[in-house]
Design a protein around this motif. Structure first.
Motif, PDB file in Angstrom:
ATOM      1  N   THR A  58      42.320  31.120  42.393  1.00  0.00           N
ATOM      2  CA  THR A  58      41.119  30.645  41.701  1.00  0.00           C
ATOM      3  C   THR A  58      40.846  31.531  40.486  1.00  0.00           C
ATOM      4  N   LYS A 116      42.949  30.741  37.462  1.00  0.00           N
ATOM      5  CA  LYS A 116      42.546  29.586  36.636  1.00  0.00           C
ATOM      6  C   LYS A 116      41.624  30.030  35.514  1.00  0.00           C
ATOM      7  N   GLY A 117      40.945  31.169  35.726  1.00  0.00           N
ATOM      8  CA  GLY A 117      40.071  31.684  34.683  1.00  0.00           C
ATOM      9  C   GLY A 117      40.703  32.824  33.920  1.00  0.00           C
ATOM     10  N   LEU A 125      41.668  35.662  35.065  1.00  0.00           N
ATOM     11  CA  LEU A 125      41.091  36.948  35.485  1.00  0.00           C
ATOM     12  C   LEU A 125      41.991  37.662  36.477  1.00  0.00           C
ATOM     13  N   PRO A 127      45.092  43.248  45.782  1.00  0.00           N
ATOM     14  CA  PRO A 127      44.256  43.903  44.770  1.00  0.00           C
ATOM     15  C   PRO A 127      43.261  42.915  44.164  1.00  0.00           C
ATOM     16  N   HIS A 128      42.003  43.328  44.089  1.00  0.00           N
ATOM     17  CA  HIS A 128      40.934  42.555  43.436  1.00  0.00           C
ATOM     18  C   HIS A 128      40.509  41.300  44.185  1.00  0.00           C
ATOM     19  N   ALA A 186      38.693  41.070  46.966  1.00  0.00           N
ATOM     20  CA  ALA A 186      37.279  41.165  47.358  1.00  0.00           C
ATOM     21  C   ALA A 186      36.373  41.089  46.130  1.00  0.00           C
ATOM     22  N   GLU A 187      36.823  41.659  45.022  1.00  0.00           N
ATOM     23  CA  GLU A 187      36.026  41.554  43.786  1.00  0.00           C
ATOM     24  C   GLU A 187      35.919  40.107  43.345  1.00  0.00           C
ATOM     25  N   ALA A 194      33.319  38.487  45.363  1.00  0.00           N
ATOM     26  CA  ALA A 194      31.965  38.896  44.972  1.00  0.00           C
ATOM     27  C   ALA A 194      31.521  38.211  43.683  1.00  0.00           C
ATOM     28  N   LEU A 195      32.486  37.846  42.847  1.00  0.00           N
ATOM     29  CA  LEU A 195      32.166  37.177  41.582  1.00  0.00           C
ATOM     30  C   LEU A 195      32.097  35.660  41.726  1.00  0.00           C
ATOM     31  N   GLY A 196      32.204  35.167  42.942  1.00  0.00           N
ATOM     32  CA  GLY A 196      32.046  33.723  43.150  1.00  0.00           C
ATOM     33  C   GLY A 196      33.295  32.924  42.836  1.00  0.00           C
ATOM     34  N   LEU A 197      34.464  33.567  42.829  1.00  0.00           N
ATOM     35  CA  LEU A 197      35.710  32.826  42.575  1.00  0.00           C
ATOM     36  C   LEU A 197      36.285  32.374  43.915  1.00  0.00           C
ATOM     37  N   VAL A 198      35.441  31.714  44.701  1.00  0.00           N
ATOM     38  CA  VAL A 198      35.793  31.347  46.078  1.00  0.00           C
ATOM     39  C   VAL A 198      36.185  29.875  46.115  1.00  0.00           C
ATOM     40  N   PRO A 199      37.410  29.568  46.575  1.00  0.00           N
ATOM     41  CA  PRO A 199      37.836  28.160  46.569  1.00  0.00           C
ATOM     42  C   PRO A 199      37.043  27.331  47.571  1.00  0.00           C
TER      43      PRO A 199
END
Lengths: 291, 204
Positions: free
Chosen positions: A131, A134-135, A137, A202-203, A205-206, A209-214
């Motif tokens: 996810t 796609k941005g 990040l 890596p990253h 959990a971050e 926390a940033l709402g990149l949850v499928p």
């Protein structure tokens, strides 16, 4: 087939989740082969399943996908013996796989016993990081996720053979929570997970926390009615537990006394993410407590 | 200042990405984000909260949500940014092995073969992951680490890559090689045993 030989049959295919066609082929193949490893078997033959928009995408793209798949089938020591292709608006690729196993060696998700340790062999977070990809990040995490998805569970399955494994499953679309719940329900037990022990890409959990949850993670959450989190477990870590995995690792239940030796054997063999994440606590109806 | 952002009909993670862009442009003020599914509502809320904003969610017509995000002063944002790195966990490093060599040949039967084997073993150790933590040299094993040794380059390579090479001082003295150690350091039985006992040690 005989008292010494049984066949395993499985298939899986899906749409691209990475841009590179060769890598897509590798991930789809590794994902399809994984079910054989989760049962303790050895892949024997495989056939390609292909849908492809030949009018819109160059044939070279399809050749790269197939080459990626072939590379993983070869790495598994199996033979690619053919396949079938149809035209479709959206590319899809995967394999139908035949595996071999001795009938008395078959591992299911139904044999976990109170006192067993739970070992996980790959880090979590592929859904979150795809996810994020796609941005554009978290490049480092995305790359780690791609490598993890393309890795076969072959070494993990081979290490498992010399241990007294009671239950095994691979962690895929239902996330760690969903597949563990299948195991605890089928085995008639309860489990306890230490959230601080969970191996994370890596990253990952971050990203949570940033709402990149499928969306799949939210579906998994609503289907896992028997999972209880301690108040100290952050929402981000909870999301990691529900994160749908692609071509995830093996979740293995075995006697606690053998757990450290299995983890050492896995790490020595190159399965560096392998770690004990929790245990089977008592008989029960499938409840899971995450601390 | 109040801005409205319509993210209805956008596939994940576009609602978060659009919210990200708007919040980054704003210095302070209110942003209202419209979404049409619970996953997007949760995700945009999480993102805004992680940025130190306050979020209020209201359900409008069935299945549609308005998220009112208030971006405050820089102080709250810094606090949020400090939270995130603590979520990133370093993966455990795989355990490193220690190798104990008690001779300058490997195995019994034929010493010429044994010499070939020890060289081949060291070549493999140079490539192997993870890197060996240490090589401990006892008895004739110390001969591997002296000036004339046929495997000196491999030991030097290992040392460059971070493997500690410890040669027993008593053994070097016994063989009259105390001035010829060309790689690693001199250890005594105590330091060698301490290293061996503290790690996963393989005796070759």
């Amino acid at each position: 087939m005989t008292p010494e030989l049984a066949l395993i049959q499985t298939l899986d295919f899906f749409t691209p989740l990475v841009d590179d066609p060769f890598l897509f082929g590798q991930i789809a193949a590794a994902n399809a082969l994984s079910d054989v490893y989760a049962m303790g078997g050895t892949p024997f033959t495989a056939m390609n399943i292909v849908m492809f928009p030949i009018a819109d995408l160059e044939g070279e793209v399809l050749l790269r996908i197939l080459a990626g798949g072939q590379s993983k089938v070869a790495e598994a020591g199996a033979l690619l013996v053919g396949g079938h292709t149809i035209e479709d608006k959206e590319p899809k690729y995967g394999l139908s796989v035949t595996g071999l196993i001795a009938p008395d060696q078959v591992k299911t998700n139904a044999g976990a016993r109170p006192g067993d340790a739970l070992i996980l062999t790959k880090a979590l977070g592929t859904g979150l990081l795809m996810t994020a990809a796609k941005g554009g990040l978290f490049e480092e995490g995305v790359k780690a996720a791609q490598e993890s998805m393309a890795a076969l569970n072959k070494t993990a399955a081979e290490c498992m053979r010399t241990f007294d494994v009671h239950a095994c499953t691979d962690v895929t679309g239902f996330g760690l929570a969903g597949h563990l719940q299948e195991m605890t329900r089928a085995s008639g037990v309860q489990a306890q997970i230490d959230s601080q022990k969970l191996p994370l890409l890596p990253h990952a959990a971050e990203a949570a926390a940033l709402g990149l949850v499928p969306a799949g993670a939210y579906r998994n959450r609503s289907h896992c009615g028997q999972l209880h989190f301690a108040d100290t477990v952050s929402v981000a870590l909870q999301d990691v537990c529900f994160d749908p995995q692609t071509s995830g690792g093996l979740l293995i239940a075995l006697p606690a006394a053998q757990a450290q030796k299995l983890v050492d054997a896995l790490q020595m063999a190159g399965v560096c993410q392998a770690v004990q994440i929790g245990k089977i606590t008592q008989a029960g109806g499938g409840q899971i407590h995450v601390d | 200042m109040s801005i409205e952002l319509d993210c209805r009909g956008l596939a994940c993670p576009a609602p978060v990405l659009e919210t990200m862009k708007e919040l980054q442009k704003m210095s302070a003020g209110t942003l209202t984000v419209l979404v049409d599914n619970p996953a997007a509502r949760e995700n945009v809320s999480k993102y805004a909260t992680a940025q130190g904003c306050t979020v209020q969610s209201t359900e409008q017509n069935s299945g549609q949500y308005a998220l009112t995000i208030t971006k405050g002063s820089d102080g709250t944002e810094v606090a949020a940014r400090q939270l995130l790195p603590s979520l990133n966990r370093t993966m455990p490093a795989p355990p490193q092995e220690v190798y104990l060599l008690t001779s300058d040949t490997l195995g019994r039967g034929d010493d010429t073969l044994g010499g070939v084997l020890v060289k081949s073993c060291l070549v493999c150790l140079v490539e192997r992951q993870p890197r060996p933590k240490a090589l401990l040299l006892l008895n004739a094993g110390v001969k591997l680490a002296v000036l004339e040794s046929p495997v000196l380059e491999h030991l030097r390579r290992l040392e460059q890559q971070g493997t500690e090479i410890i040669a027993c001082g008593t053994c070097l003295d016994y063989y009259g090689l105390q001035d010829q150690l060309a790689v690693g350091s001199v250890g005594n039985m105590y330091s060698i045993l301490e290293m061996a006992a503290g790690h996963q040690t393989l005796t070759l």
